[in-house]
Design an enzyme around this catalytic site. Structure first.
Site, mmCIF file in Angstrom:
data_model
loop_
_atom_site.group_PDB
_atom_site.id
_atom_site.type_symbol
_atom_site.label_atom_id
_atom_site.label_comp_id
_atom_site.label_asym_id
_atom_site.label_seq_id
_atom_site.Cartn_x
_atom_site.Cartn_y
_atom_site.Cartn_z
ATOM 1 N N GLN A 1 -18.514 -13.089 -59.927
ATOM 2 C CA GLN A 1 -19.868 -12.434 -59.522
ATOM 3 C C GLN A 1 -19.627 -12.002 -58.097
ATOM 4 O O GLN A 1 -20.193 -12.675 -57.183
ATOM 5 C CB GLN A 1 -20.910 -13.389 -60.141
ATOM 6 C CG GLN A 1 -21.114 -13.249 -61.379
ATOM 7 C CD GLN A 1 -22.479 -14.280 -61.833
ATOM 8 O OE1 GLN A 1 -22.153 -15.432 -61.505
ATOM 9 N NE2 GLN A 1 -23.164 -13.882 -62.490
ATOM 10 N N ASP B 1 -33.216 -9.548 -61.360
ATOM 11 C CA ASP B 1 -32.434 -10.786 -61.349
ATOM 12 C C ASP B 1 -32.124 -11.126 -59.918
ATOM 13 O O ASP B 1 -31.697 -10.139 -59.205
ATOM 14 C CB ASP B 1 -31.073 -10.568 -62.237
ATOM 15 C CG ASP B 1 -30.542 -11.876 -62.287
ATOM 16 O OD1 ASP B 1 -31.076 -12.988 -62.662
ATOM 17 O OD2 ASP B 1 -29.284 -11.940 -61.757
ATOM 18 N N GLU C 1 -37.641 -12.335 -60.664
ATOM 19 C CA GLU C 1 -37.033 -13.533 -60.828
ATOM 20 C C GLU C 1 -36.780 -14.292 -59.658
ATOM 21 O O GLU C 1 -35.534 -13.892 -59.108
ATOM 22 C CB GLU C 1 -35.881 -13.490 -61.806
ATOM 23 C CG GLU C 1 -35.353 -14.622 -62.544
ATOM 24 C CD GLU C 1 -34.295 -15.202 -61.739
ATOM 25 O OE1 GLU C 1 -33.632 -16.270 -62.116
ATOM 26 O OE2 GLU C 1 -33.628 -14.584 -60.846
ATOM 27 N N HIS D 1 -33.995 -18.912 -70.775
ATOM 28 C CA HIS D 1 -32.534 -19.110 -70.526
ATOM 29 C C HIS D 1 -32.001 -20.026 -69.684
ATOM 30 O O HIS D 1 -30.848 -20.438 -69.716
ATOM 31 C CB HIS D 1 -31.667 -17.849 -70.717
ATOM 32 C CG HIS D 1 -32.057 -17.185 -69.423
ATOM 33 N ND1 HIS D 1 -33.034 -16.631 -68.629
ATOM 34 C CD2 HIS D 1 -30.689 -17.319 -68.401
ATOM 35 C CE1 HIS D 1 -32.835 -16.186 -67.513
ATOM 36 N NE2 HIS D 1 -31.334 -16.471 -67.229
ATOM 37 N N ASP D 2 -32.798 -20.246 -68.716
ATOM 38 C CA ASP D 2 -32.187 -21.056 -67.434
ATOM 39 C C ASP D 2 -32.910 -22.354 -67.460
ATOM 40 O O ASP D 2 -33.409 -22.665 -68.408
ATOM 41 C CB ASP D 2 -32.729 -20.101 -66.220
ATOM 42 C CG ASP D 2 -31.670 -20.064 -65.125
ATOM 43 O OD1 ASP D 2 -30.723 -20.752 -65.116
ATOM 44 O OD2 ASP D 2 -31.923 -19.188 -64.267
ATOM 45 N N ARG E 1 -26.827 -25.316 -69.813
ATOM 46 C CA ARG E 1 -27.784 -24.322 -70.145
ATOM 47 C C ARG E 1 -27.633 -23.648 -71.603
ATOM 48 O O ARG E 1 -28.593 -23.469 -72.309
ATOM 49 C CB ARG E 1 -27.837 -23.503 -69.162
ATOM 50 C CG ARG E 1 -28.597 -23.579 -67.850
ATOM 51 C CD ARG E 1 -28.529 -22.577 -66.867
ATOM 52 N NE ARG E 1 -27.335 -21.887 -66.769
ATOM 53 C CZ ARG E 1 -27.026 -20.791 -65.993
ATOM 54 N NH1 ARG E 1 -27.878 -20.084 -65.115
ATOM 55 N NH2 ARG E 1 -25.794 -20.222 -65.855
#
Length: 666
Positions: free
Chosen positions: A274, A306, A348, A412-413, A537
C-alpha cells in the site's frame, strides 16, 4: 521525484481582504474557461446557474485552502483551473436522479441526524456473495430497520492479501468476483428506492502497488513517480522514522519498503503493498478528486474517508493529524459542495479523542466514527463502572452544528483503547496500566473475564496491543455457549442489548456490523486461508449463515436457534422503537447524575420531546432515587418505551443486571 513537501511562500498576500480580491480575480479569469466548457457539453442554463451559485458561495474559502496547500507552485493556476473544470464536469455528468437528491439535502442539511437513520456495515462477498445477490437482501435490511448501508471496500484489489480490500488497484472497477460498476449503480438505485442510503469507502491515503499509477512509477515514468514518496537511500526515510509510529509492527517494522525494480524506498504506512500518495503534488489532489467524483456518480450518499489522519507528511512530525490533512479534507468538502452537494463525508480517524473532533465540521467531515465511545462502552463493561465513560461524555460528545457521530460497538477493524490519559488521571486511573488490564480482560486472560477476544498487532517494543473479536464473543456469549451455562448466556445477551440500547439512543447514527443482529461468534477458520491467516481481524469477519434466517419464525424450545431469534427480535424492536421517538433526533444530550457509578444516565431532547436513557453496567441489580429523574425533565410518572412498564419518580428505580431503560413522560 518529489522527495519532500515543506511549507513554501506562495507569494500571495495573507491579508484576508487581499486574498479575497485575489480569489475574485482568479475566478474572473477562470470564468471564460468555465463557460467554454458549459458550451462544449451543452449544459442548460438552469444547471449552470445552480453550479455558479454554489461556486460563488465557497470559492473564496476553496481558493485560500488551495493557495495554502499549493500556492508555492509555479504552475498553481494551471492546477487551479484543472480542479475547477474537474468539478464542473462532475456536475455536468451528474445523473438527474442524484441532482434531485442534492437539491433535497441542500434544504435539509441535518437529514442524517434523524432518529430514523440506522446503519449497517458488511462485506459483500461474506454477506451475500456478490452485488446482484445483495439486491435480494434489501427486504432483509428493511425488516431489520436499516436505512444506511455501508459496503466494505468492493473495488478491484491486488491478488492475495489486500488488507481486507483497502489495497485498491482500480477505483473505477468493481472486484470482478463481486460484479461490475453497473451492478453497483443498480444496487444504489434499488437502495434509494427502498429508503436506504449507500455508504462506500474512499481509500485516498494510498493505492495498491499494482494500481496503474504505481505501475507507471515502477516503469520509470517520472510524472507518476511524483505521485508517491520515493527515496534512493535511507537518509531521508530514517529522518522521518525518528518521529513516526508503526501501525502494523507484526507485519513489518518501519514505514518504508525497498523496491528492487526502482531501487527506491517507498513510503508504505500500512503494508508494503500500500503506497502512500504524495499530496504535496497538486496533480495527486486533482487525480483523486476525479476518483472521488466517479464514486459519487455511482449513487453513493456517504463517503468514508479512510485513514484520513495520515494523508499529509512533514519532516519532524508524526505525520498524523497535520494541518495539511485538515486543509485537504476541507478542500475536497468544498468541491463536493459545488459539484455533488448531496454527498456527505464520514471521517475514519482512530486517533486521540482531541484529534478525532478536529476532522468534524460542516465544511470537513459532517459525520465521524466515534472510537472513544466504543472503547469506553467496553471499558465500562469490564470494570462495571461508568466513571470514565461519563467523564468523556461530559466534555467530548458535543459536536458542531449540522454534524453527528457514527456510534458503533464493532466494525471490520480492531478495538484500540482510545480514551484520554488526562481523563483517566482525573479519576485516579493509570492509563497505561488500565489499557493492560483491558487487553488482558478482553483476550480472556484476566481472572473472571467473560470475553473471548484475540490480540491484534502486539507491538514487540511497547507491548501495545489491540483487540479483535465479534460483539457476541467479546460480550461473553461464546464462552457461555461453550460451557452450556444458561445463566452466563442470559448475562451475555443482556450485555449485548445494553450496549446496543446505548448506541441506538446516544446522539448520532447507530451502526451495526452485520452479524451482530444474530449474535455471530468468532470465526477461527480464517487461518485456513493464506491471504487472511496473518490478520487476526478476520476472526470477527465471519461469513453470513443464512440458515439462521430460517429460524426466525420457527418454534424451538431449546438450543441456539431461539437464542439467535431472541437477539434478532430484541434488536429489531429497539430499532423500531427508536424511529418512533423524535427525542432521539438531532444531537442534544445531557448527562444526569444519579450517584451510582454502575449506572449511565443521560437525557435526549429534540423539539420539546424528552427521553431519559438509563443503563446498568453491573451484573448486580442497581437502584437510585427516582426523584433524580425529575432533573431530567420528567414528571411524577414515566414509562419505559422498551417494556411499557410505568414508574414513579417518588420511588426508587431498580435496574436488573445489565438492564437498559428508555424513559418517557406518561
Amino acid at each position: 521525484m518529489i522527495r519532500l513537501n515543506n511549507k513554501h511562500n506562495s507569494g500571495m498576500s495573507q491579508d484576508p481582504a487581499e486574498l479575497r480580491f485575489e480569489a475574485d480575480l482568479s475566478l474572473q479569469r477562470l470564468t471564460p474557461r468555465l463557460e467554454a466548457y458549459w458550451d462544449s457539453v451543452q449544459l442548460e442554463n438552469a444547471l449552470r446557474h445552480e453550479f455558479q451559485l454554489r461556486l460563488d458561495t465557497v470559492w473564496a474559502e476553496l481558493f485560500q485552502l488551495l493557495v495554502e496547500l499549493y500556492g508555492w507552485r509555479y504552475d498553481f493556476f494551471y492546477h487551479l483551473e484543472s480542479i475547477l473544470l474537474t468539478a464542473a464536469a462532475a456536475w455536468a455528468e451528474r445523473p438527474e436522479t442524484l441532482r434531485a437528491v442534492d437539491r433535497k439535502r441542500i434544504n435539509n442539511p441535518d437529514w442524517f441526524l434523524s432518529q430514523k437513520v440506522v446503519g449497517g456495515a458488511l462485506y459483500v462477498d461474506l454477506f451475500s456473495e456478490n452485488l446482484s445477490k445483495l439486491r435480494e437482501s434489501i427486504g432483509y435490511f428493511q425488516q431489520l430497520g436499516l436505512t444506511y448501508l455501508h459496503l466494505m471496500p468492493l473495488f478491484a484489489v491486488r491478488p492475495g492479501d489486500s488488507d481486507g480490500g483497502y489495497a485498491i488497484s482500480n477505483y473505477r472497477s468493481v472486484d470482478p468476483r463481486l460484479g461490475t460498476i453497473d451492478d453497483l449503480r443498480q444496487l444504489a438505485d434499488d437502495l434509494r428506492e427502498a429508503g436506504i442510503c449507500l455508504v462506500l469507502d474512499f481509500v485516498f491515503n494510498h493505492t495498491s502497488d499494482d494500481h496503474y499509477w504505481a505501475k507507471q512509477a515502477q516503469a520509470g515514468n517520472r510524472e507518476y513517480q511524483q505521485f508517491y514518496y520515493l527515496f534512493p537511500s535511507r537518509e531521508i526515510p530514517d529522518q522521518y522514522e525518528a518521529t513516526l509510529r508503526e501501525i502494523f509492527p507484526t507485519v513489518r517494522r518501519g514505514n518504508f519498503t525497498w523496491h528492487d525494480g526502482m531501487q527506491e524506498w517507498v513510503w508504505t504506512t500500512f503494508n508494503s503493498f500500500q503506497w502512500d500518495l504524495n499530496y504535496s503534488n497538486p496533480a495527486v489532489f486533482r487525480a483523486m478528486l476525479e476518483e472521488m467524483f466517479f464514486l459519487a456518480q455511482t449513487g453513493v450518499d456517504i463517503l468514508r474517508l479512510d485513514a484520513v489522519a495520515f494523508i499529509w507528511k512533514e519532516m519532524g512530525t508524526s505525520c498524523e493529524n497535520l494541518e495539511g490533512a485538515h486543509k485537504l479534507v476541507q478542500a475536497y468538502n468544498r468541491l463536493a459542495h459545488i459539484a455533488t452537494p448531496g454527498l456527505v463525508f464520514k471521517s475514519e480517524a482512530i486517533v486521540h479523542p482531541d484529534e478525532v473532533v478536529r476532522y468534524i465540521g460542516s465544511n470537513k467531515c459532517q459525520i465521524s466514527y466515534n472510537p472513544t465511545l466504543m472503547a469506553l462502552l467496553w471499558e465500562s463493561l469490564a470494570t462495571t463502572e461508568t466513571r470514565l465513560l461519563r467523564k468523556s461524555l461530559s466534555h467530548r460528545h458535543q459536536l458542531p452544528e449540522h454534524t453527528g457521530w457514527v456510534n458503533y460497538l464493532r466494525c471490520h477493524d480492531d478495538i484500540g483503547w482510545t480514551f484520554d490519559d488526562a481523563d483517566a488521571a482525573a479519576l485516579g486511573i493509570n492509563a497505561f496500566d488500565h489499557r493492560q488490564f483491558l487487553n488482558s480482560f478482553y483476550t480472556g486472560q484476566y481472572p473472571g473475564s467473560f470475553a473471548r477476544g484475540v490480540p491484534f498487532q502486539e507491538h514487540p517494543d511497547t507491548g501495545d496491543v489491540r483487540i479483535a473479536g465479534t460483539l457476541a464473543s467479546l460480550a461473553g456469549l461464546e464462552q457461555a455457549i461453550e460451557n452450556n451455562d444458561k445463566v452466563a448466556i442470559e448475562m451475555a445477551v443482556r450485555r449485548m442489548l445494553l450496549l446496543q440500547g446505548i448506541t441506538l439512543a446516544v446522539s448520532g447514527i447507530p451502526l451495526l456490523y452485520l452479524g451482530e443482529e444474530w449474535g455471530m461468534l468468532n470465526d477461527y477458520d480464517f487461518v485456513k486461508d493464506p491471504a487472511k491467516a496473518g490478520d487476526t481481524r478476520w476472526v470477527h469477519r465471519p461469513k453470513m449463515q443464512w440458515e439462521f434466517l430460517e429460524s426466525l419464525n420457527e418454534d424451538f424450545e431449546e438450543g441456539v436457534a431461539p437464542l439467535r431469534r431472541r437477539i434478532f427480535r430484541s434488536l429489531q424492536q429497539l430499532i423500531s422503537i427508536r424511529k418512533t421517538l423524535p427525542a432521539l433526533a438531532g444531537q442534544d444530550m445531557e448527562l444526569v447524575e444519579v450517584r451510582n457509578d454502575h449506572v449511565l444516565c443521560f437525557v435526549r431532547e429534540n423539539s420539546g420531546n424528552r427521553l431519559i436513557v438509563v443503563g446498568n453496567f453491573s451484573s448486580q441489580p442497581q437502584t437510585f432515587a427516582g426523584n433524580r429523574l425529575r432533573t431530567g425533565g420528567l414528571g411524577r410518572f414515566f414509562e419505559d418505551a422498551i417494556t411499557k412498564n410505568t414508574h414513579a419518580t417518588s420511588e426508587d428505580l431498580m435496574l436488573a443486571p445489565y438492564e437498559i431503560m428508555w424513559l418517557c413522560r406518561v
